[in-house]
Every structure is written in C-alpha cells, then in structure tokens.
Design a protein around this motif. Structure first.
Motif, PDB file in Angstrom:
ATOM      1  N   TRP A   1      90.485  59.786 130.172  1.00  0.00           N
ATOM      2  CA  TRP A   1      89.911  59.527 131.475  1.00  0.00           C
ATOM      3  C   TRP A   1      89.179  58.088 131.562  1.00  0.00           C
ATOM      4  O   TRP A   1      89.382  57.266 132.228  1.00  0.00           O
TER       5      TRP A   1
ATOM      6  N   ASP B   1      92.786  66.675 135.271  1.00  0.00           N
ATOM      7  CA  ASP B   1      93.376  66.398 134.012  1.00  0.00           C
ATOM      8  C   ASP B   1      91.971  66.356 132.986  1.00  0.00           C
ATOM      9  O   ASP B   1      92.545  66.399 131.900  1.00  0.00           O
ATOM     10  N   VAL B   2      90.650  66.616 133.225  1.00  0.00           N
ATOM     11  CA  VAL B   2      89.682  66.475 132.430  1.00  0.00           C
ATOM     12  C   VAL B   2      89.173  67.940 132.201  1.00  0.00           C
ATOM     13  O   VAL B   2      88.809  68.606 133.119  1.00  0.00           O
TER      14      VAL B   2
ATOM     15  N   SER C   1      82.430  66.420 135.848  1.00  0.00           N
ATOM     16  CA  SER C   1      83.848  67.196 136.306  1.00  0.00           C
ATOM     17  C   SER C   1      83.503  68.574 136.525  1.00  0.00           C
ATOM     18  O   SER C   1      84.595  68.952 137.375  1.00  0.00           O
TER      19      SER C   1
ATOM     20  N   ARG D   1      91.580  55.200 130.523  1.00  0.00           N
ATOM     21  CA  ARG D   1      92.181  54.871 131.629  1.00  0.00           C
ATOM     22  C   ARG D   1      91.565  53.883 132.646  1.00  0.00           C
ATOM     23  O   ARG D   1      91.997  52.825 133.072  1.00  0.00           O
ATOM     24  N   ARG D   2      90.160  54.320 132.907  1.00  0.00           N
ATOM     25  CA  ARG D   2      89.579  53.338 133.630  1.00  0.00           C
ATOM     26  C   ARG D   2      88.691  52.094 132.900  1.00  0.00           C
ATOM     27  O   ARG D   2      88.467  51.116 133.751  1.00  0.00           O
TER      28      ARG D   2
ATOM     29  N   THR E   1      90.205  65.050 126.874  1.00  0.00           N
ATOM     30  CA  THR E   1      90.914  64.550 128.003  1.00  0.00           C
ATOM     31  C   THR E   1      89.912  63.576 128.961  1.00  0.00           C
ATOM     32  O   THR E   1      90.081  62.767 129.568  1.00  0.00           O
TER      33      THR E   1
ATOM     34  N   ALA F   1      89.226  65.714 139.075  1.00  0.00           N
ATOM     35  CA  ALA F   1      89.637  65.064 137.889  1.00  0.00           C
ATOM     36  C   ALA F   1      90.442  66.340 137.076  1.00  0.00           C
ATOM     37  O   ALA F   1      89.789  66.944 136.312  1.00  0.00           O
TER      38      ALA F   1
END
Ligand SMILES: CC(C)(COP(=O)(O)OP(=O)(O)OC[C@H]1O[C@@H](n2cnc3c(N)ncnc32)[C@H](O)[C@@H]1OP(=O)(O)O)[C@@H](O)C(=O)NCCC(=O)NCCS
Length: 195
Positions: free
Chosen positions: A65, A55-56, A42, A68-69, A61, A53
């Motif tokens: 990520w 939010d990473v 990232s 979620r994936r 965080t 990304a």
C-alpha cells in the motif's frame, strides 16, 4: 515530469514525490517503514468505514500500500504520509487522486490516525495538498467527496475552503457495503485561501 496513463495532455504531477512543510505537519513521501502504522490505522472502525483499504491485511500488504502511494510515476495521483516533524510519527494520510490534465482537476482524500484526531491534522493536510494542487500542479478545481453522515469530514472540507456544491445520491459504496449519499465539495484556484 510524467504523463503516462493519462490522456488529453501531460500530467503536471512530478514523477518523484515531493515533500511539503505545512507548519506543525510535514507531508512526506510514503516509505515502507510506515507500514506498521498503516496496518494499525486500517483497523480503525472510522477508516474501515470511510476509507476502506480492503487489501491491507498484514505488514506485507501494508508495505505494498505504501509503495503504491510512493510511486507517482503514472501522473494520476500525488500521495503523502502526514507526519509530525519532531517525532516523525505518522498522524495521517492525504492524497490528490484522479489528477486530470485535460480538465485541470483532482480529488482529495484523507484520514487521520485515531490518536491524532481533533487537533487540525486533516484540515492542515488538506490545506497543504490544495496549495500544492493549485500552485505546483497548476490545477483549477479540487473536489472532495464524503458520505453525508461523515460530519467530521464535512468540517474538514469547509475548513480547507472546499465549499459544499451539492449532494450526489447513492453515489459511493463505502466500507459498510452500503451505497451512501455524498456531499460534493470543491475549491477553485481563485477561491479565497482559508485560515
Ligand atoms: C474525518 C477525519 C479525517 C478528521 O480528521 P481530524 O484530523 O480529526 O480533523 P481536524 O482535527 O482537522 O478537525 C476537523 C473536525 O473534525 C472534528 N473531530 C473529528 N474527530 C474528532 C475527535 N476525536 N475529537 C474532537 N474533534 C474531532 C473536529 O471537531 C473538527 O471540527 P471543528 O473544526 O468544527 O471543530 C478523521 O476523523 C478520520 O480519519 N475519520 C475516519 C476516516 C474518514 O472519515 N476519512 C475521511 C473520508 S472522506
């Protein structure tokens, strides 16, 4: 099979992630142990620009990520960590997103870790994800969008059999904060299989 979160029909995406063998690559479910590699990726300028990304920012965080994936239960995406089977090293990411059971379509998105570029990782991963989309999921149309300036991504699209259909003007704000024109590529289930 799952289907929550989508209207107009049940999603063909299985609720649990599946693994795909793709020659020298393996598409595996995301795990929290991938977080350090995701955090490193990232920070790559190319990924920050074209797959931001935002939010990473740290390991926690990055774990979120990955988690979620790894959760396919909403039926709207199928996402994989792209790994080299021998070493288990994470070399990339590929996702089918916007899975739409009504129109039987999806989009594909991807990145390759900086140290693994230029040896067919993205092309192999997109071909494998497309095979899953048209085979296991029974989709009819797979789309791919990239900024016109991102010529490497254009090569990946063509090599994976997604033809250029046109330009969407000022259609997406990328990680540089600017709106970019994008190429729209697509492959249909009965288009020729590349490679
Ligand atoms: C675009 C990207 C995914 C390509 O990944 P890749 O695994 O290197 O792609 P491939 O090896 O399958 O090759 C695709 C093309 O990229 C070119 N390429 C990209 N980076 C390269 C590098 N460092 N060295 C050599 N070739 C490179 C290759 O020449 C190849 O074109 P060719 O088939 O005409 O030779 C990767 O550069 C990347 O992650 N970039 C930053 C994020 C991004 O652009 N994501 C896609 C958003 S739409």
């Amino acid at each position: 099979m799952s289907g929550a979160g989508l209207s107009g029909g049940r999603s063909p995406v299985p609720s649990e992630p599946v693994e795909i063998a793709a020659g020298l690559l393996q598409l595996r479910p995301w795990e929290s142990i991938d977080a350090a590699a995701v955090l490193a990726a990232s920070q790559d300028p190319g990924i920050r620009r074209w797959n931001p990304a935002v939010d990473v920012v740290d390991l926690a965080t990055a774990r979120a990520w990955c988690s979620r994936r790894a959760d396919w239960s909403q039926g709207d995406h199928a996402s994989w960590a792209v790994k080299e089977p021998a070493s288990g090293a994470l070399v990339g990411s590929v996702s089918l997103t916007h899975v739409d059971p009504t129109h039987r379509g999806a989009e594909v998105g991807y990145w390759t870790a900086p140290g693994a570029r230029g040896r067919g990782v993205a092309t192999g991963a997109v071909r494998a994800a497309a095979g899953f989309a048209f085979g296991a999921l029974g989709l009819v149309r797979l789309e791919l969008f990239h900024a016109v300036e991102n010529t490497s991504s254009c090569r990946v699209a063509e090599a994976a059999g997604l033809r250029l259909e046109g330009v969407h003007r000022s259609s997406h704000r990328y990680g540089d904060g600017l709106l970019h024109d994008e190429h729209c590529h697509a492959r249909l289930a009965d288009d020729p299989v590349p490679g």
